[in-house]
Design a protein around this motif. Structure first.
Motif, mmCIF file in Angstrom:
data_model
loop_
_atom_site.group_PDB
_atom_site.id
_atom_site.type_symbol
_atom_site.label_atom_id
_atom_site.label_comp_id
_atom_site.label_asym_id
_atom_site.label_seq_id
_atom_site.Cartn_x
_atom_site.Cartn_y
_atom_site.Cartn_z
ATOM 1 N N ARG A 38 0.830 -1.210 0.000
ATOM 2 C CA ARG A 38 0.000 0.000 0.000
ATOM 3 C C ARG A 38 0.862 1.257 0.000
ATOM 4 O O ARG A 38 0.542 2.233 -0.680
ATOM 5 C CB ARG A 38 -0.956 -0.021 1.193
ATOM 6 N N GLU A 39 1.950 1.229 0.746
ATOM 7 C CA GLU A 39 2.850 2.380 0.776
ATOM 8 C C GLU A 39 3.444 2.640 -0.603
ATOM 9 O O GLU A 39 3.692 3.782 -0.981
ATOM 10 C CB GLU A 39 3.965 2.153 1.797
ATOM 11 N N ALA A 40 3.647 1.567 -1.378
ATOM 12 C CA ALA A 40 4.188 1.711 -2.731
ATOM 13 C C ALA A 40 3.113 2.130 -3.734
ATOM 14 O O ALA A 40 3.416 2.344 -4.909
ATOM 15 C CB ALA A 40 4.841 0.405 -3.173
ATOM 16 N N GLY A 41 1.853 2.213 -3.281
ATOM 17 C CA GLY A 41 0.791 2.695 -4.148
ATOM 18 C C GLY A 41 -0.147 1.638 -4.693
ATOM 19 O O GLY A 41 -1.089 1.967 -5.425
ATOM 20 N N ALA A 42 0.094 0.362 -4.377
ATOM 21 C CA ALA A 42 -0.795 -0.693 -4.864
ATOM 22 C C ALA A 42 -2.107 -0.690 -4.097
ATOM 23 O O ALA A 42 -2.162 -0.312 -2.926
ATOM 24 C CB ALA A 42 -0.119 -2.053 -4.722
ATOM 25 N N ARG A 43 -3.143 -1.119 -4.766
ATOM 26 C CA ARG A 43 -4.434 -1.336 -4.113
ATOM 27 C C ARG A 43 -4.442 -2.792 -3.660
ATOM 28 O O ARG A 43 -4.327 -3.701 -4.488
ATOM 29 C CB ARG A 43 -5.578 -1.074 -5.089
ATOM 30 N N VAL A 44 -4.535 -3.021 -2.356
ATOM 31 C CA VAL A 44 -4.471 -4.372 -1.802
ATOM 32 C C VAL A 44 -5.844 -4.772 -1.285
ATOM 33 O O VAL A 44 -6.469 -4.038 -0.515
ATOM 34 C CB VAL A 44 -3.435 -4.465 -0.661
#
Length: 194
Positions: A38-44
């Motif tokens: 999530r910190e890297a921008g992915a939607r988890v």
């Protein structure tokens, strides 16, 4: 991938599915990769067997955090996601490996050429999903015989990334390997995006 390199990665637009049962998932093996992604921008999206709270554990015996799942295995589709992550925890992994819907999802990710990642006891699900034969991977040491009997080449390393079988297979041994495990998932997604 170093922490500094991780901080520059942008996984905007990437969707990751995490598979967990509703009880027995090792707390850090669920929460840490989710936080890094999530910190890297992915939607988890966290998928559980039932749309009920996930009761995690610490070292398989002490209560951990409670996580609210976003969906269920039955409502999830590999087509909607770019990668799948399978956390460990002995109880979680033992239940996951016999869950037909979890097996179906992992197989679908592999067949679509998408990254499949599992840590600790999580590779039990990979065995039952039929995605380990002729692949290099690691796991909690007690799974070594299970993986070798299923045709895998077991390695004692903090993270093993095998890209030889049509899809990236990312595995780690234990909670102490989560930094390397999470970084390898981020790298595989970054490679997929480029």
């Amino acid at each position: 991938m170093t922490q500094e390199e991780l901080s520059t990665v942008t996984l905007d637009g990437m969707n990751v599915l995490v598979l967990t049962t509703n009880y027995g998932t090792e707390q850090d093996e669920l929460n840490k990769p989710v936080a890094v992604l999530r910190e890297a921008g992915a939607r988890v999206t966290v998928a559980a067997q039932r749309k009920e709270p996930v009761l995690t554990v610490v070292s398989d015996r002490r209560p951990g955090t409670v996580v609210e799942p976003d969906t269920t295995f039955g409502d999830a589709s590999a087509q909607e996601y770019d990668a799948v992550v399978v956390p460990g925890g002995t109880l979680n992994a033992d239940r996951l490996r016999t869950d037909d819907q979890a097996q179906r999802l992992v197989s679908a990710f592999a067949e679509a050429g998408k990254p499949v990642a599992a840590v600790c006891h999580g590779p039990w699900l990979l065995v039952n999903s039929g995605v380990v034969r002729d692949r290099k991977l690691t796991s909690y040491p007690s799974l070594r015989s299970d993986l070798e009997n299923a045709g895998a080449s077991w390695q004692d390393e903090e993270v093993v990334v095998d890209t030889s079988g049509g899809h990236p297979l990312i595995t780690s041994r234990r909670p102490g390997d989560l930094e390397a495990f999470s970084a390898a998932i981020v790298q595989a997604l970054e490679d997929r995006a480029s």
